[in-house]
Write a protein that holds these residues in place. Structure first.
Motif, short mmCIF file in Angstrom:
data_model
loop_
_atom_site.label_atom_id
_atom_site.label_comp_id
_atom_site.label_asym_id
_atom_site.label_seq_id
_atom_site.Cartn_x
_atom_site.Cartn_y
_atom_site.Cartn_z
N SER A 20 0.82 -1.21 0.00
CA SER A 20 0.00 0.00 0.00
C SER A 20 0.86 1.27 0.00
O SER A 20 0.34 2.36 -0.14
N THR A 21 2.17 1.12 0.14
CA THR A 21 3.06 2.27 0.07
C THR A 21 3.37 2.56 -1.40
O THR A 21 3.23 1.67 -2.25
N PRO A 22 3.80 3.78 -1.72
CA PRO A 22 4.15 4.07 -3.11
C PRO A 22 5.22 3.12 -3.67
O PRO A 22 5.07 2.60 -4.76
N GLY A 23 6.26 2.88 -2.89
CA GLY A 23 7.31 1.96 -3.35
C GLY A 23 6.79 0.55 -3.52
O GLY A 23 7.18 -0.16 -4.45
N GLY A 24 5.91 0.13 -2.63
CA GLY A 24 5.33 -1.21 -2.73
C GLY A 24 4.44 -1.35 -3.95
O GLY A 24 4.47 -2.38 -4.63
N ARG A 25 3.67 -0.31 -4.23
CA ARG A 25 2.81 -0.32 -5.42
C ARG A 25 3.65 -0.42 -6.69
O ARG A 25 3.35 -1.17 -7.61
N LEU A 26 4.74 0.34 -6.70
CA LEU A 26 5.64 0.33 -7.86
C LEU A 26 6.30 -1.04 -8.00
O LEU A 26 6.36 -1.60 -9.09
N ALA A 27 6.78 -1.60 -6.91
CA ALA A 27 7.45 -2.90 -6.94
C ALA A 27 6.49 -4.00 -7.38
O ALA A 27 6.88 -4.93 -8.07
N LEU A 28 5.23 -3.88 -6.99
CA LEU A 28 4.23 -4.87 -7.38
C LEU A 28 3.94 -4.79 -8.88
O LEU A 28 3.84 -5.80 -9.56
N ALA A 29 3.83 -3.57 -9.41
CA ALA A 29 3.51 -3.38 -10.83
C ALA A 29 4.72 -3.63 -11.73
O ALA A 29 4.56 -4.13 -12.84
N ALA A 30 5.91 -3.27 -11.24
CA ALA A 30 7.12 -3.40 -12.04
C ALA A 30 8.28 -3.83 -11.14
O ALA A 30 9.02 -2.99 -10.65
N PRO A 31 8.44 -5.13 -10.93
CA PRO A 31 9.49 -5.61 -10.04
C PRO A 31 10.89 -5.14 -10.44
O PRO A 31 11.77 -4.98 -9.61
N GLU A 32 11.09 -4.86 -11.75
CA GLU A 32 12.38 -4.39 -12.24
C GLU A 32 12.74 -3.02 -11.67
O GLU A 32 13.90 -2.61 -11.69
N SER A 33 11.74 -2.31 -11.18
CA SER A 33 11.97 -0.96 -10.67
C SER A 33 12.93 -0.96 -9.47
O SER A 33 13.65 0.02 -9.26
N LYS A 34 12.94 -2.04 -8.71
CA LYS A 34 13.84 -2.09 -7.54
C LYS A 34 15.30 -1.97 -7.98
O LYS A 34 16.06 -1.18 -7.43
N LYS A 35 15.68 -2.72 -9.00
CA LYS A 35 17.06 -2.66 -9.50
C LYS A 35 17.35 -1.26 -10.05
O LYS A 35 18.41 -0.69 -9.79
N GLN A 53 8.43 9.80 -9.77
CA GLN A 53 8.39 9.92 -11.23
C GLN A 53 7.95 8.61 -11.88
O GLN A 53 7.15 8.61 -12.82
N LEU A 54 8.45 7.50 -11.38
CA LEU A 54 8.07 6.20 -11.93
C LEU A 54 6.60 5.90 -11.68
O LEU A 54 5.93 5.30 -12.53
N LEU A 55 6.07 6.32 -10.54
CA LEU A 55 4.65 6.12 -10.27
C LEU A 55 3.78 6.93 -11.23
O LEU A 55 2.74 6.45 -11.69
N LEU A 60 0.40 6.84 -16.20
CA LEU A 60 0.22 7.30 -17.58
C LEU A 60 0.26 6.18 -18.62
O LEU A 60 -0.51 6.17 -19.57
N TYR A 61 1.19 5.24 -18.44
CA TYR A 61 1.46 4.26 -19.49
C TYR A 61 1.06 2.83 -19.14
O TYR A 61 1.02 1.98 -20.01
N GLY A 62 0.84 2.55 -17.86
CA GLY A 62 0.46 1.21 -17.45
C GLY A 62 1.67 0.34 -17.14
O GLY A 62 2.80 0.67 -17.50
N PRO A 63 1.43 -0.77 -16.44
CA PRO A 63 2.54 -1.61 -15.96
C PRO A 63 3.35 -2.28 -17.08
O PRO A 63 4.57 -2.36 -16.99
N ALA A 64 2.71 -2.76 -18.13
CA ALA A 64 3.44 -3.48 -19.18
C ALA A 64 4.44 -2.57 -19.88
O ALA A 64 5.61 -2.92 -20.06
N ALA A 65 3.99 -1.39 -20.27
CA ALA A 65 4.88 -0.44 -20.95
C ALA A 65 5.99 0.02 -20.01
O ALA A 65 7.15 0.16 -20.43
N LEU A 66 5.65 0.25 -18.75
CA LEU A 66 6.66 0.69 -17.78
C LEU A 66 7.73 -0.38 -17.61
O LEU A 66 8.92 -0.09 -17.60
#
Length: 137
Positions: A20-35, A53-55, A60-66
């Motif tokens: 539910s945190t911003p970083g957690g939401r990002l990691a869930l949608a795009a696991p590559e974002s951690k690296k 910025q990544l959120l 804007l573009y959705g998880p697949a494009a990101l």
């Protein structure tokens, strides 16, 4: 000694909370974002700013494009949100979105059937046109 069941329950709750945190939401949608974030931080970038910025790009573009853009940024060794944004904008320009046509006010147009023509017809027209040009000279 810690109760194993209690420990597992706490870990499960923590995992749910991290999503539910911003970083957690990002990691869930795009696991590559951690690296990407780890490498950006190592290069002096602000982890919070990069995450924000990544959120925005995710929205804007959705998880697949990101995910694709993050993967490409990592391949290019440009681990920054600005690089990911550039790649997403470039991708968007190269593949225009199909235009939706609203036919709700024209029900007769909804029933039109368009039959594609054999493309060789156009080739023959072009050949005939070329022959006409040659005969004029």
């Amino acid at each position: 000694m810690l109760d194993t069941a209690h420990r597992e329950a706490v870990l499960k709750t923590k995992r749910k909370a991290s999503e539910s945190t911003p970083g957690g939401r990002l990691a869930l949608a795009a696991p590559e974002s951690k690296k990407l974030l780890d490498l950006a931080f190592a290069q002096g970038e602000s982890a919070g700013s990069q995450t924000a910025q990544l959120l925005k790009l995710l929205d804007l573009y959705g998880p697949a494009a990101l995910r694709r853009a993050i993967g490409e940024a990592l391949e290019r060794d440009t681990p920054r949100a600005s690089s990911v944004a550039f790649l997403l904008r470039r991708q968007q320009r190269s593949t225009p979105a199909p235009m939706a046509v609203d036919l709700s006010r024209h029900p007769e147009a909804q029933a039109i059937e368009v039959r594609p023509h054999d493309l060789e017809t156009y080739d023959e027209l072009a050949r005939n046109n070329d022959n006409d040009d040659d005969s004029e000279q």
